[in-house]
Design an enzyme around this catalytic site. Sequence first.
Site, mmCIF file in Angstrom:
data_model
loop_
_atom_site.group_PDB
_atom_site.id
_atom_site.type_symbol
_atom_site.label_atom_id
_atom_site.label_comp_id
_atom_site.label_asym_id
_atom_site.label_seq_id
_atom_site.Cartn_x
_atom_site.Cartn_y
_atom_site.Cartn_z
ATOM 1 N N LYS A 100 -10.024 -9.839 -32.758
ATOM 2 C CA LYS A 100 -8.719 -9.989 -33.095
ATOM 3 C C LYS A 100 -7.891 -8.650 -33.335
ATOM 4 O O LYS A 100 -8.124 -8.909 -34.877
ATOM 5 C CB LYS A 100 -8.699 -11.486 -33.498
ATOM 6 N N GLY A 188 1.440 -19.974 -38.746
ATOM 7 C CA GLY A 188 2.383 -20.573 -38.450
ATOM 8 C C GLY A 188 2.159 -22.036 -38.803
ATOM 9 O O GLY A 188 2.585 -23.513 -39.251
ATOM 10 N N ALA A 209 -5.785 -21.378 -39.555
ATOM 11 C CA ALA A 209 -5.801 -21.247 -41.058
ATOM 12 C C ALA A 209 -5.933 -21.769 -42.437
ATOM 13 O O ALA A 209 -6.356 -22.757 -42.983
ATOM 14 C CB ALA A 209 -6.513 -18.866 -41.814
ATOM 15 N N SER A 210 -4.776 -21.592 -42.822
ATOM 16 C CA SER A 210 -3.843 -21.248 -43.980
ATOM 17 C C SER A 210 -3.729 -22.783 -43.685
ATOM 18 O O SER A 210 -3.625 -24.288 -44.727
ATOM 19 C CB SER A 210 -2.291 -21.116 -44.001
#
Lengths: 260, 70
Positions: A100, A188, A209-210
């Site tokens: 990535k 996002g 992820a977050s």
Amino acid sequence: MEHRYPPLVVGGHEFASRLITGTGAMTSLAMLRESLVASGTSLTTVAIRRFDPRASVGLFDLLQELKLVVLPNTAGCYSAREAVTTARLAAEALGTDLVKVEVIADDTSLLPDPMETLRATEELAGAGFRVMAYLSDDPILARRAEQAGASAVMPLGSPIGSGLGILNPYNIGMIAENARVPVILDAGVGTASDAALAMELGCSGVLVASAVNRAEDPPRMAAAISAAVEAGYLARGAGRIAKRTQALATSPGEGMPELL
Amino acid sequence: MSAELALTVNGKPATAREGSNLAQFAEELGLPPRGVAIALDGEIVPRSQWAFTLVTKGCAIEVVSIAAGG
């Protein structure tokens, strides 16, 4: 885990799950394990850093044990040159051709640097890497990344870690409509509905992820987002109704009894 | 006793036995058999070449692996 959609194919690699997960910002390896399992993911992204016997080995063993394909990223790189070297180190360490490409412009916005990203994409794709390019939500940039050899384009919904969802659904929809490689909504996502929207807009997958790792209950959020990716895929295929500015009754107007 | 060479590993001072190659040095560092890559003075050295690459005085070795992130 069974999924109600066909596998995601990126550069010849097949992934049963269309949800790609990140390993960062998790409180513990045990929690990461639980979330990865709950997400049903097939592909998870990791950073490349100086070897740390305490951290690196545990993570490596966990991903092996869960039989996850590892997607190394070039997070932390500010130039194509650094990203290319990082990708080559990752390939050497992991024996993978997947990468990535993430080249950011500064450490406050964390927004991708389009020029450096394109350079890195072109060079790595030319060298045989299967490049998944992290991009801003610009349809023309996505086209350029594809022309540069990207195996998948990864437009952001909003800045990394912001949880603001998809700020420009028109652009994401346009990218998905025009791309001939898979489009993965990256960055996002804040909650399940953002992931469902990405799929409804025509994305082939979602990276989170977050949204999971910083949620109050990460495994539960992982399960929710996994279900949302599936729901969004199904809804996309089902063909939603056109939006109207006025109401349209579903009950017949005829046959009403006289009740006055 | 063989002489020791001063070098750096991931930016920190370290020593290696004179004449040792990267494979021997990696073993001394206790690197795992998989999941790491080495750059020697900025050049990536494939694992297959470790045994044929000598560690030299003053060289900078970077050892990388995966880390939680992204």
